[in-house]
Each structure stands twice: as structure tokens, then as C-alpha cells.
Write a protein that holds these residues in place. Structure first.
Motif, short mmCIF file in Angstrom:
data_model
loop_
_atom_site.label_atom_id
_atom_site.label_comp_id
_atom_site.label_asym_id
_atom_site.label_seq_id
_atom_site.Cartn_x
_atom_site.Cartn_y
_atom_site.Cartn_z
N SER A 226 -9.73 -7.53 5.92
CA SER A 226 -8.16 -7.22 6.02
C SER A 226 -7.86 -6.73 4.69
CB SER A 226 -7.42 -8.59 5.92
OG SER A 226 -7.55 -9.35 7.12
N ASP A 227 -8.32 -5.51 4.56
CA ASP A 227 -8.39 -4.79 2.91
C ASP A 227 -7.58 -3.39 3.41
OD1 ASP A 227 -10.61 -5.17 0.33
OD2 ASP A 227 -8.67 -3.89 0.35
N THR A 228 -7.85 -2.53 2.66
CA THR A 228 -7.46 -1.08 2.61
C THR A 228 -7.80 -0.63 3.83
OG1 THR A 228 -7.58 -0.97 0.13
CG2 THR A 228 -7.34 1.15 1.56
N GLN A 229 -6.90 -0.03 4.69
CA GLN A 229 -7.02 0.78 5.90
C GLN A 229 -7.34 2.30 5.63
OE1 GLN A 229 -4.20 -0.25 9.29
NE2 GLN A 229 -3.09 -0.84 7.22
N TYR A 230 -8.39 2.90 6.47
CA TYR A 230 -8.74 4.26 6.17
C TYR A 230 -8.32 4.75 7.58
CZ TYR A 230 -10.80 3.09 1.48
OH TYR A 230 -10.64 2.54 0.28
N PHE A 231 -7.63 5.99 7.64
CA PHE A 231 -7.28 6.40 8.85
C PHE A 231 -7.96 7.67 9.32
CE2 PHE A 231 -3.08 4.32 10.10
CZ PHE A 231 -2.90 3.43 8.84
N GLY A 232 -8.09 7.68 10.65
CA GLY A 232 -8.59 8.87 11.15
C GLY A 232 -7.51 10.16 11.44
N PHE B 177 0.75 -1.31 0.01
CA PHE B 177 0.09 0.01 -0.01
C PHE B 177 0.76 1.09 0.08
CE2 PHE B 177 -4.22 -2.09 1.09
CZ PHE B 177 -3.49 -3.28 1.45
N SER C 258 -10.78 -0.88 8.45
CA SER C 258 -10.95 -1.50 7.09
C SER C 258 -12.18 -2.38 7.24
CB SER C 258 -9.62 -2.42 6.75
OG SER C 258 -9.32 -3.61 7.71
N TYR D 43 0.42 5.41 0.87
CA TYR D 43 -0.34 6.33 1.55
C TYR D 43 0.52 7.80 1.46
CZ TYR D 43 -3.20 2.95 4.02
OH TYR D 43 -3.98 1.73 4.17
N TYR E 280 -7.94 -0.84 13.90
CA TYR E 280 -6.40 -0.71 13.97
C TYR E 280 -6.02 0.53 15.23
CZ TYR E 280 -6.54 -3.27 9.86
OH TYR E 280 -6.89 -4.29 8.74
N GLN F 193 -4.80 -4.62 16.78
CA GLN F 193 -5.62 -4.82 15.84
C GLN F 193 -6.95 -5.96 16.34
OE1 GLN F 193 -3.83 -6.83 12.13
NE2 GLN F 193 -5.86 -7.36 11.40
N TYR G 80 -2.63 2.63 15.90
CA TYR G 80 -0.89 2.82 15.69
C TYR G 80 -0.60 3.98 16.38
CZ TYR G 80 -1.58 0.23 11.13
OH TYR G 80 -1.56 -0.91 10.40
N PRO H 59 4.02 4.85 11.21
CA PRO H 59 3.00 4.29 12.12
C PRO H 59 3.45 2.75 12.83
CG PRO H 59 1.71 5.11 10.38
CD PRO H 59 3.23 5.10 9.84
N VAL I 94 -7.06 -9.72 17.19
CA VAL I 94 -6.22 -10.21 16.31
C VAL I 94 -4.85 -10.15 16.55
CG1 VAL I 94 -5.71 -10.65 13.99
CG2 VAL I 94 -8.00 -10.24 14.60
N ASP I 95 -4.16 -9.29 16.90
CA ASP I 95 -2.71 -8.98 17.30
C ASP I 95 -2.45 -7.84 18.05
OD1 ASP I 95 0.23 -8.04 14.99
OD2 ASP I 95 0.06 -9.05 17.13
#
Lengths: 114, 112
Positions: free
Chosen positions: B98-104, A34, B95, A36, B33, B48, B35, B43, B55-56
Motif C-alpha cells: 500500500s505504497d507509491t502507485q506507478y501508473f501505466g 502524494f 504498487s 503526481y 488498481y 483495487q 482508475y 482519477p 480489496v475495494d
């Protein structure tokens, strides 16, 4: 050990001066890579996902490519508004659980001068 | 579509105090997630969640950090007691799987 390395750490370009950022990785069970963009004081903004060697993605002045060991983010004729930190992250298999973890590089700080 | 929400945006505390951060993910996103991003670094994943299960959390300093995700939606991350080296931006991402993450936007923590 899984690792992601980005280079250069910082890059200054003149407006219109094309260049490339590098992301090299050593991971087991790579699922995706990815890219970003992160502006100061903000969270990372998603740009691209690449899943297999040879894959390419484009968006405006940016093009991302992937090989078996590294990815490049090519910036063609950059503008000052492209100034930001560009982060690379790999998605690797998390032991045997069937889930995945993300490992980020330290980023490349890009400054484009007018 | 509303993005990932985080609060507060900024927090200043003294060492040994406690602090909590809140995150509301994008609606429908099962994976959340947390970070930690120290200035000049990328990050680092702390924990997670998949729905409300962990999960982790292999990189979470469990002696001082804790996180929960009740009902599989909102999440809180707590630090107790804080140390100087905890000064960082704490990012929440979500996400769909387990795909693209979108962040705050992150919470900037300063520990004095």
C-alpha cells in the motif's frame, strides 16, 4: 466524507514567476499524501510522498510541504517544460480492513509561458 | 525496470457494445488498481486488488463493469454494455504494497 480539493483549477505563469499550488483534504486516518504530474495523453508520474505534518520534499524546482489540513506544491522559477497538470492524492484508511484507499483531487493545470 | 503496461491505447466503440482492457503491472507489485479518469477530472478508483483478491470495489458499477486478476499478475477490466458516459481514460497502476502507485499510459475509450 473523505474529500480532496485542489486550487487553483488552472494557473498561467511567466517563465521564472514562482507560485504555489494548494491541496486541502478532509480524510479519516491519513497515511500519506502524494503529488503526481500528468502530461497530456500520459498516466500520472510520481513526484513526492509526504507522511507527516511539517515534512518537506524537494526535486529540482519543486518543493512539497504538508500541514495537518493541506499541502502545497511550490514551484520556483518555473520553465515551460513544467507545464502539466499536477495531481494531489491522499491515502486514507479503508474501513477496518487495515488496507488503504487513494482519493485524488481534480488537479491544477499549470501553463508556463516563455 | 519495465513500467506498467496497458493495451490497447485507444478504443472506439458504439454504445451497448462490450470492451476489455488489459494491464500488466510492474514485476513484484502485489497491489493493482484500475482508475477511471474523465476529461478534466482526477482519477477515480474503480477497483483495487491485493494479489488476486479484491480489496475495494465500492465505486465499480457492477451492473456493467467487471475486473479480474488471475494468478495475481495481469488484470483485465471489462465493460458490458458500454454507455456514452463511460467515455474516459482507464488507468492501471501498481504498487509494491500500500505504497507509491506507478501508473501505466492509460487506455482512452470513446463510446459513440
Amino acid at each position: 466524507e473523505d474529500q480532496v480539493t485542489q486550487s487553483p483549477e488552472a494557473l498561467r505563469l511567466q517563465e521564472g514567476e514562482s507560485s504555489s499550488l494548494n491541496c486541502s483534504y478532509t480524510v479519516s486516518g491519513l497515511r500519506g499524501l502524494f503529488w503526481y504530474r500528468q502530461d497530456p495523453g500520459k498516466g500520472p508520474e510520481f513526484l513526492f510522498t509526504l507522511y507527516s505534518a511539517g515534512e518537506e520534499k524537494e526535486k529540482e524546482r519543486l518543493k512539497a510541504t504538508l500541514t495537518k489540513k493541506e499541502s502545497f506544491l511550490h514551484i520556483t522559477a518555473p520553465k515551460p517544460e513544467d507545464s502539466a497538470t499536477y495531481l494531489c492524492a491522499v491515502q486514507a484508511r479503508l474501513h477496518t480492513s487495515g488496507t488503504y484507499k487513494y482519493i485524488f483531487g481534480t488537479g491544477t493545470r499549470l501553463k508556463v509561458l516563455a | 525496470e519495465a513500467g506498467v503496461a496497458q493495451s490497447p491505447r485507444y478504443k472506439i466503440i458504439e454504445k451497448r457494445q462490450s470492451v476489455a482492457f488489459w494491464c500488466n503491472p510492474i514485476s513484484g507489485h502485489a497491489t493493482l488498481y484500475w482508475y477511471q479518469q474523465i476529461l478534466g477530472q482526477g482519477p477515480k478508483l474503480l477497483i483495487q486488488f491485493q494479489n488476486n483478491g479484491v480489496v475495494d470495489d465500492s465505486q465499480l458499477p457492477k451492473d456493467r463493469f467487471s475486473a479480474e486478476r488471475l494468478k495475481g499478475v495481469d488484470s483485465t477490466l471489462k465493460i458490458q454494455p458500454a454507455k456514452l458516459e463511460d467515455s474516459a481514460v482507464y488507468l492501471c497502476a501498481s504498487s509494491w504494497a500500500s505504497d507509491t502507485q506507478y501508473f501505466g499510459p492509460g487506455t482512452r475509450l470513446t463510446v459513440l
